[in-house]
Design a protein around this motif. Structure first.
Motif, PDB file in Angstrom:
ATOM      1  N   LEU A 208     -27.505  26.038  84.135  1.00 46.73           N
ATOM      2  CA  LEU A 208     -28.192  25.691  82.890  1.00 46.73           C
ATOM      3  C   LEU A 208     -29.632  25.257  83.145  1.00 46.73           C
ATOM      4  CD1 LEU A 208     -28.030  25.362  79.834  1.00 46.73           C
ATOM      5  CD2 LEU A 208     -27.200  23.031  80.203  1.00 46.73           C
ATOM      6  N   ALA A 209     -29.883  24.599  84.260  1.00 43.53           N
ATOM      7  CA  ALA A 209     -31.249  24.158  84.563  1.00 43.53           C
ATOM      8  C   ALA A 209     -32.183  25.356  84.715  1.00 43.53           C
ATOM      9  CB  ALA A 209     -31.260  23.312  85.832  1.00 43.53           C
ATOM     10  N   ALA A 210     -31.725  26.379  85.439  1.00 42.06           N
ATOM     11  CA  ALA A 210     -32.529  27.584  85.611  1.00 42.06           C
ATOM     12  C   ALA A 210     -32.696  28.300  84.277  1.00 42.06           C
ATOM     13  CB  ALA A 210     -31.875  28.515  86.632  1.00 42.06           C
ATOM     14  N   TYR A 211     -31.640  28.350  83.502  1.00 40.64           N
ATOM     15  CA  TYR A 211     -31.692  28.997  82.187  1.00 40.64           C
ATOM     16  C   TYR A 211     -32.704  28.292  81.293  1.00 40.64           C
ATOM     17  CZ  TYR A 211     -29.896  31.202  77.903  1.00 40.64           C
ATOM     18  OH  TYR A 211     -29.771  31.911  76.731  1.00 40.64           O
ATOM     19  N   THR A 212     -32.711  26.975  81.341  1.00 37.61           N
ATOM     20  CA  THR A 212     -33.646  26.210  80.524  1.00 37.61           C
ATOM     21  C   THR A 212     -35.081  26.526  80.901  1.00 37.61           C
ATOM     22  OG1 THR A 212     -32.056  24.401  80.265  1.00 37.61           O
ATOM     23  CG2 THR A 212     -34.371  23.883  79.861  1.00 37.61           C
ATOM     24  N   ARG A 213     -35.370  26.545  82.204  1.00 39.61           N
ATOM     25  CA  ARG A 213     -36.735  26.869  82.658  1.00 39.61           C
ATOM     26  C   ARG A 213     -37.158  28.252  82.187  1.00 39.61           C
ATOM     27  NH1 ARG A 213     -34.711  24.700  87.490  1.00 39.61           N
ATOM     28  NH2 ARG A 213     -34.493  26.791  88.365  1.00 39.61           N
ATOM     29  N   GLU A 214     -36.268  29.212  82.319  1.00 37.58           N
ATOM     30  CA  GLU A 214     -36.620  30.581  81.954  1.00 37.58           C
ATOM     31  C   GLU A 214     -36.787  30.731  80.440  1.00 37.58           C
ATOM     32  OE1 GLU A 214     -37.569  32.805  83.958  1.00 37.58           O
ATOM     33  OE2 GLU A 214     -37.021  31.687  85.771  1.00 37.58           O
ATOM     34  N   LEU A 215     -35.937  30.068  79.671  1.00 36.28           N
ATOM     35  CA  LEU A 215     -36.048  30.189  78.219  1.00 36.28           C
ATOM     36  C   LEU A 215     -37.324  29.518  77.717  1.00 36.28           C
ATOM     37  CD1 LEU A 215     -34.974  31.071  75.516  1.00 36.28           C
ATOM     38  CD2 LEU A 215     -33.589  28.980  75.424  1.00 36.28           C
ATOM     39  N   VAL A 216     -37.632  28.348  78.241  1.00 31.44           N
ATOM     40  CA  VAL A 216     -38.868  27.662  77.839  1.00 31.44           C
ATOM     41  C   VAL A 216     -40.079  28.519  78.190  1.00 31.44           C
ATOM     42  CG1 VAL A 216     -40.369  25.683  78.317  1.00 31.44           C
ATOM     43  CG2 VAL A 216     -37.927  25.330  77.945  1.00 31.44           C
ATOM     44  N   GLY A 217     -40.105  29.072  79.404  1.00 31.34           N
ATOM     45  CA  GLY A 217     -41.225  29.920  79.809  1.00 31.34           C
ATOM     46  C   GLY A 217     -41.344  31.165  78.949  1.00 31.34           C
ATOM     47  N   THR A 218     -40.217  31.793  78.652  1.00 33.89           N
ATOM     48  CA  THR A 218     -40.225  32.995  77.816  1.00 33.89           C
ATOM     49  C   THR A 218     -40.716  32.682  76.410  1.00 33.89           C
ATOM     50  OG1 THR A 218     -38.397  33.974  79.068  1.00 33.89           O
ATOM     51  CG2 THR A 218     -38.777  34.815  76.846  1.00 33.89           C
ATOM     52  N   ALA A 219     -40.235  31.559  75.851  1.00 33.89           N
ATOM     53  CA  ALA A 219     -40.639  31.178  74.498  1.00 33.89           C
ATOM     54  C   ALA A 219     -42.133  30.875  74.426  1.00 33.89           C
ATOM     55  CB  ALA A 219     -39.836  29.960  74.048  1.00 33.89           C
ATOM     56  N   GLU A 220     -42.657  30.232  75.437  1.00 32.29           N
ATOM     57  CA  GLU A 220     -44.086  29.910  75.441  1.00 32.29           C
ATOM     58  C   GLU A 220     -44.928  31.174  75.532  1.00 32.29           C
ATOM     59  OE1 GLU A 220     -44.639  27.012  78.517  1.00 32.29           O
ATOM     60  OE2 GLU A 220     -43.774  25.387  77.304  1.00 32.29           O
ATOM     61  N   LEU A 221     -44.501  32.114  76.361  1.00 35.92           N
ATOM     62  CA  LEU A 221     -45.217  33.378  76.468  1.00 35.92           C
ATOM     63  C   LEU A 221     -45.142  34.173  75.148  1.00 35.92           C
ATOM     64  CD1 LEU A 221     -44.171  34.554  80.046  1.00 35.92           C
ATOM     65  CD2 LEU A 221     -46.459  33.887  79.313  1.00 35.92           C
ATOM     66  N   ALA A 222     -43.991  34.118  74.511  1.00 36.85           N
ATOM     67  CA  ALA A 222     -43.789  34.899  73.284  1.00 36.85           C
ATOM     68  C   ALA A 222     -44.539  34.344  72.089  1.00 36.85           C
ATOM     69  CB  ALA A 222     -42.292  34.953  72.961  1.00 36.85           C
ATOM     70  N   THR A 223     -44.863  33.062  72.103  1.00 32.22           N
ATOM     71  CA  THR A 223     -45.471  32.445  70.930  1.00 32.22           C
ATOM     72  C   THR A 223     -46.947  32.094  71.076  1.00 32.22           C
ATOM     73  OG1 THR A 223     -44.754  30.242  71.682  1.00 32.22           O
ATOM     74  CG2 THR A 223     -43.285  31.431  70.180  1.00 32.22           C
ATOM     75  N   ARG A 224     -47.428  32.035  72.290  1.00 31.38           N
ATOM     76  CA  ARG A 224     -48.781  31.518  72.487  1.00 31.38           C
ATOM     77  C   ARG A 224     -49.846  32.458  71.951  1.00 31.38           C
ATOM     78  NH1 ARG A 224     -49.669  32.045  79.076  1.00 31.38           N
ATOM     79  NH2 ARG A 224     -50.035  34.303  79.139  1.00 31.38           N
ATOM     80  N   ARG A 225     -50.928  31.863  71.531  1.00 31.44           N
ATOM     81  CA  ARG A 225     -52.056  32.644  71.030  1.00 31.44           C
ATOM     82  C   ARG A 225     -52.860  33.174  72.213  1.00 31.44           C
ATOM     83  NH1 ARG A 225     -54.814  33.209  66.413  1.00 31.44           N
ATOM     84  NH2 ARG A 225     -53.540  31.660  65.349  1.00 31.44           N
ATOM     85  N   THR A 226     -53.079  34.477  72.225  1.00 29.80           N
ATOM     86  CA  THR A 226     -53.840  35.095  73.316  1.00 29.80           C
ATOM     87  C   THR A 226     -55.329  34.818  73.137  1.00 29.80           C
ATOM     88  OG1 THR A 226     -52.219  36.891  73.445  1.00 29.80           O
ATOM     89  CG2 THR A 226     -54.349  37.251  74.506  1.00 29.80           C
TER      90      THR A 226
END
Length: 205
Positions: A186-204
Motif C-alpha cells: 500500500l505504501a508503494a501504491y500510495t506514492r505512485e497514485l499521488v505522483g500520477t494524480a499530480e502529473l494528471a492535474t498540474r498546470r503545464t
C-alpha cells in the motif's frame, strides 16, 4: 448533579459507549468470519451482551450493518477533512489521497467488514443495498476539491467529475486489494497514485 445525557439527544454516555462497542464487535466478527457467518448472536457474544441488547440499539441485522458502513465512512471522512482543510490544489489533493489510503492501512478490519457488507447486503427487492448514485457525497467532495484547485489556477483544465471518478476508483481498488492480496504494498501504491494524480492535474508552464 449534571445529567449524563448528551445535548444532541444521542443517549447517555453509557449508552453511546455500548453502541460503539457493539459496532466494534460487528466489525471484528465480519472481518474475521465473513458476512454470512457473522450472526447477531456471534456479535452479541463478542460484546458480552444478549441479542436483545443488540436489538435495543439496532433494530435488525441489516440496520446494524448499515450503521457499520456509515460509521467507518464517517471516521474516514474526518481523517480526510483534517488532511485537506485550509489547503487547495496540489496540497489538498495530496492530503486527500494520502489520508484515504492511510485510513485503509490503519483500519484493515473496518475495510474488510465494509467490503463484505457492500458486496453482500441486499434490499427487500434483492438489489444491492449500496450502489453508486449521482448524489454520492464522497465523489462530490473530491470533485469540489478538484474544481477549487482549478479556480485557484493550480490545476489544468479537465473534467472534474471524470477525474474524481478515476481517482475514487483507484482508492476503491486499493481497498479491494488489501482484502484479497496479502502481499499488496500500500505504501508503494500510495506514492505512485499521488505522483500520477499530480502529473494528471498540474498546470503545464
Amino acid at each position: 448533579m449534571r445529567s449524563t445525557r448528551e445535548p444532541d439527544g444521542a443517549g447517555t454516555f453509557t449508552e453511546r459507549a455500548r453502541r460503539e462497542q457493539i459496532l466494534a464487535c460487528a466489525v471484528e466478527a465480519i472481518a474475521e468470519l465473513g458476512y454470512g457467518r457473522a450472526s447477531l448472536a456471534e456479535i452479541a457474544r463478542r460484546a458480552g451482551v444478549s441479542k436483545g441488547v443488540v436489538s435495543y440499539y439496532f433494530p435488525g441485522k441489516d440496520r446494524l450493518l448499515e450503521q457499520v458502513v456509515a460509521d467507518v465512512y464517517a471516521r474516514a471522512g474526518a481523517a480526510v477533512a483534517e488532511a485537506t482543510t485550509g489547503r487547495t490544489g496540489t496540497a489538498a489533493l495530496r492530503g486527500y489521497l494520502e489520508a484515504n489510503l492511510g485510513f485503509l492501512a490503519g483500519h484493515p478490519a473496518g475495510i474488510r467488514a465494509v467490503t463484505e457488507i457492500v458486496m453482500n447486503l441486499r434490499g427487500s427487492d434483492g438489489a444491492p443495498r449500496f450502489t453508486p448514485t449521482e448524489a454520492d457525497p464522497v465523489l462530490a467532495h473530491l470533485e469540489q476539491l478538484l474544481r477549487d484547485g482549478q479556480r485557484a489556477g493550480e490545476f489544468r483544465d479537465f473534467d472534474a467529475r471524470s477525474m474524481a471518478v478515476l481517482l475514487r476508483g483507484a482508492i476503491d481498488t486499493a481497498s479491494g486489494r488489501l482484502v484479497t492480496d496479502p502481499g499488496f504494498d500500500l505504501a508503494a501504491y500510495t506514492r505512485e497514485l499521488v505522483g500520477t494524480a499530480e502529473l494528471a492535474t498540474r498546470r503545464t508552464p
